[in-house]
Enzyme design. Structure first.
Site, PDB file in Angstrom:
ATOM      1  N   LYS A  58      32.557  -7.378 -30.568  1.00  0.00           N
ATOM      2  CA  LYS A  58      31.048  -7.196 -30.990  1.00  0.00           C
ATOM      3  C   LYS A  58      30.243  -5.956 -30.392  1.00  0.00           C
ATOM      4  O   LYS A  58      31.163  -5.228 -29.775  1.00  0.00           O
ATOM      5  CB  LYS A  58      30.261  -8.311 -29.984  1.00  0.00           C
ATOM      6  CG  LYS A  58      30.310  -8.181 -28.512  1.00  0.00           C
ATOM      7  CD  LYS A  58      30.060  -9.542 -27.901  1.00  0.00           C
ATOM      8  CE  LYS A  58      30.105  -9.366 -26.427  1.00  0.00           C
ATOM      9  NZ  LYS A  58      30.056 -10.699 -25.674  1.00  0.00           N
TER      10      LYS A  58
ATOM     11  N   TYR B  38      12.501  19.965 -18.683  1.00  0.00           N
ATOM     12  CA  TYR B  38      11.180  19.048 -18.349  1.00  0.00           C
ATOM     13  C   TYR B  38      10.906  18.949 -16.918  1.00  0.00           C
ATOM     14  O   TYR B  38      11.381  18.493 -16.236  1.00  0.00           O
ATOM     15  CB  TYR B  38      11.153  17.988 -19.502  1.00  0.00           C
ATOM     16  CG  TYR B  38      11.024  18.208 -20.751  1.00  0.00           C
ATOM     17  CD1 TYR B  38      10.267  18.993 -21.673  1.00  0.00           C
ATOM     18  CD2 TYR B  38      12.343  17.654 -21.600  1.00  0.00           C
ATOM     19  CE1 TYR B  38      10.444  19.294 -22.961  1.00  0.00           C
ATOM     20  CE2 TYR B  38      12.299  17.892 -23.053  1.00  0.00           C
ATOM     21  CZ  TYR B  38      11.576  18.559 -23.505  1.00  0.00           C
ATOM     22  OH  TYR B  38      11.542  18.675 -24.832  1.00  0.00           O
TER      23      TYR B  38
HETATM   24  C1  PLP Z   1      31.212 -10.948 -24.846  1.00  0.00           C
HETATM   25  C2  PLP Z   1      31.902 -12.157 -24.557  1.00  0.00           C
HETATM   26  C3  PLP Z   1      33.102 -12.332 -24.179  1.00  0.00           C
HETATM   27  C4  PLP Z   1      33.858 -11.173 -23.729  1.00  0.00           C
HETATM   28  O1  PLP Z   1      33.463 -10.470 -22.301  1.00  0.00           O
HETATM   29  P1  PLP Z   1      34.061  -9.507 -21.457  1.00  0.00           P
HETATM   30  O2  PLP Z   1      33.899  -9.597 -20.173  1.00  0.00           O
HETATM   31  O3  PLP Z   1      33.969  -8.098 -22.061  1.00  0.00           O
HETATM   32  O4  PLP Z   1      35.792  -9.723 -21.474  1.00  0.00           O
HETATM   33  C5  PLP Z   1      33.656 -13.439 -24.163  1.00  0.00           C
HETATM   34  N1  PLP Z   1      33.058 -14.419 -24.382  1.00  0.00           N
HETATM   35  C6  PLP Z   1      31.751 -14.699 -24.891  1.00  0.00           C
HETATM   36  C7  PLP Z   1      31.101 -15.775 -25.180  1.00  0.00           C
HETATM   37  C8  PLP Z   1      31.067 -13.287 -25.073  1.00  0.00           C
HETATM   38  O5  PLP Z   1      29.739 -13.383 -25.641  1.00  0.00           O
END
Ligand code: PLP
Length: 391
Positions: A47, A275
């Protein structure tokens, strides 16, 4: 030490870029897969553009080296992967509630997460006219209070969906709220809650092919919470969810951020930098201007609080970080060339700066640092180490 060459026609790496070390990504995937029981499969969570690394390249690489499925947050993220020709199962971890979204799920063969009877009904309305059933994952909220059906109603929810003709339950899952905490109490409380529902499911003879519960932290922490599949994001990218989870599986950071020195100049004592003159030279010094700033994803709150690597040495950043540029102290480098490459995150010689360092300074987590890098930075796939684009 980075070797420096000169002049090329490409505009890609003129000022700043992100290197994505596919060699490290492949190794991390193999290491994590090797940590699992042979029958446990690995879902790579890609994601947010694979945590800023570039979803398509990452997905292709991890699928080649041990991952069997992918997790995304949104439908467009799933479609992007399908359009790139990826045919592995893709679970949409975020909510899908509107009829138009259901159509996209079906058209692109994505798997949705269902959290409620109401949502299941939206799917069932749409699926009625489909030839093949829709594959769905059901989510139970065991203590995260985000998506998922409240655990008390968990079994009735599962029992309802299994009677919906055109929906096929391929997965049942939940998500940990604190699997990275030094104290595992909450994690095991959630595990116990999940187990309770699984016993009801078993008693009712409901067969669900894929049970999954573990994120990166839980995956590293305890094999007894792995079930059929683990959902790993952060660890694939070579970072550890917490210091106490190091040394379980060797991982290497995949992402490196580099920028070039575009100008150097001398400062006299008393001259201010950037700045607000948040940095003032106490002595004669030399600074270098870098072509990267907060619009690229370097948090402005790191101003005067970060270091970069130059020729294998740590160099401090000085003055406010601006939208597109920032300054560093290069007083120790008299023969410095404009165009030389500086490392903001990654390795140079014996030195290394990771997203954990930035996260610690800022009081945040490495996840946020990784997905903070903007599209303006080109993602350059490399096989090992740094990219050596001539200048
Ligand atoms: C983002 C997510 C993961 C992965 O989490 P990590 O800590 O990056 O391994 C797993 N399950 C769900 C439902 C998530 O939203």
């Amino acid at each position: 030490m980075l070797s420096q060459e000169r002049l090329s026609g490409s505009h890609e790496c003129e000022r700043a870029w992100v290197e994505v070390d596919l060699g490290a990504l492949a190794e991390n995937t193999q290491q994590i897969k090797g940590w699992l029981a042979p029958e446990t499969t690995l879902m790579a969570v890609v994601k947010a553009d694979a945590y800023g690394h570039g979803a398509i390249t990452v997905a292709q690489t991890v699928l080649k080296h041990g991952a069997s499925s992918l997790g995304v947050a949104t439908i467009p993220e799933g479609i992007e992967l399908r359009k790139a020709g990826i045919d592995a199962p893709i679970l949409v971890l975020g909510a899908v509630t509107m009829p138009a979204q259901v159509r996209a799920i079906a058209d692109w063969h994505l798997q949705p997460t269902l959290s409620s009877v109401k949502q299941a009904l939206v799917f069932s309305n749409y699926a009625e006219n489909l030839e093949a059933p829709l594959d769905v994952h059901l989510m139970i909220d065991t203590g995260m209070a985000r998506l998922g059906c409240p655990a008390e109603e968990g079994f009735q929810f599962i029992d309802f969906v299994r009677r919906v003709p055109k929906l096929r339950i391929v997965g049942l899952y939940s998500h940990f709220a604190a699997a990275d905490a030094p104290n595992p109490q909450l994690m095991y409380q959630q595990h116990h809650c999940f187990e309770t529902i699984l016993r009801e499911v078993q008693r009712a003879n409901i067969a669900i092919p894929q049970l999954h519960l573990a994120n990166s932290a839980a995956t590293l922490r305890d094999r007894s919470v792995h079930y059929d599949q683990v959902r790993v994001g952060l660890a694939l990218y070579g970072l550890y969810p917490a210091p106490h989870l190091r040394d379980i599986v060797p991982l290497r950071p995949v992402l490196q951020v580099r920028s070039r020195i575009t100008l150097t100049k001398e400062l006299r004592p008393g001259m201010g930098v950037s700045y607000g003159h948040q940095f003032v030279a106490r002595r004669s010094m030399r600074i270098g201007v870098l072509g990267i700033g907060y619009a690229d994803g370097v948090p402005r709150l790191l101003s005067n609080r970060m270091e970069v690597l130059l020729r294998g040495q740590r160099v401090r950043q000085v003055g406010a970080i601006t939208m597109d540029q920032m300054m560093i102290d290069v007083s120790d480098f008299q023969d410095l060339q404009e165009g030389e490459v500086v490392t903001l995150l990654g390795e140079d010689g014996q030195e290394q700066i990771t997203a954990d360092t930035w996260a610690e300074t800022l009081g945040t987590i490495s996840w946020e640092i990784l997905c903070g890098f903007k599209n303006r930075l080109p993602r350059i796939p490399v096989d090992q180490g740094f990219y050596n684009q001539p200048y």
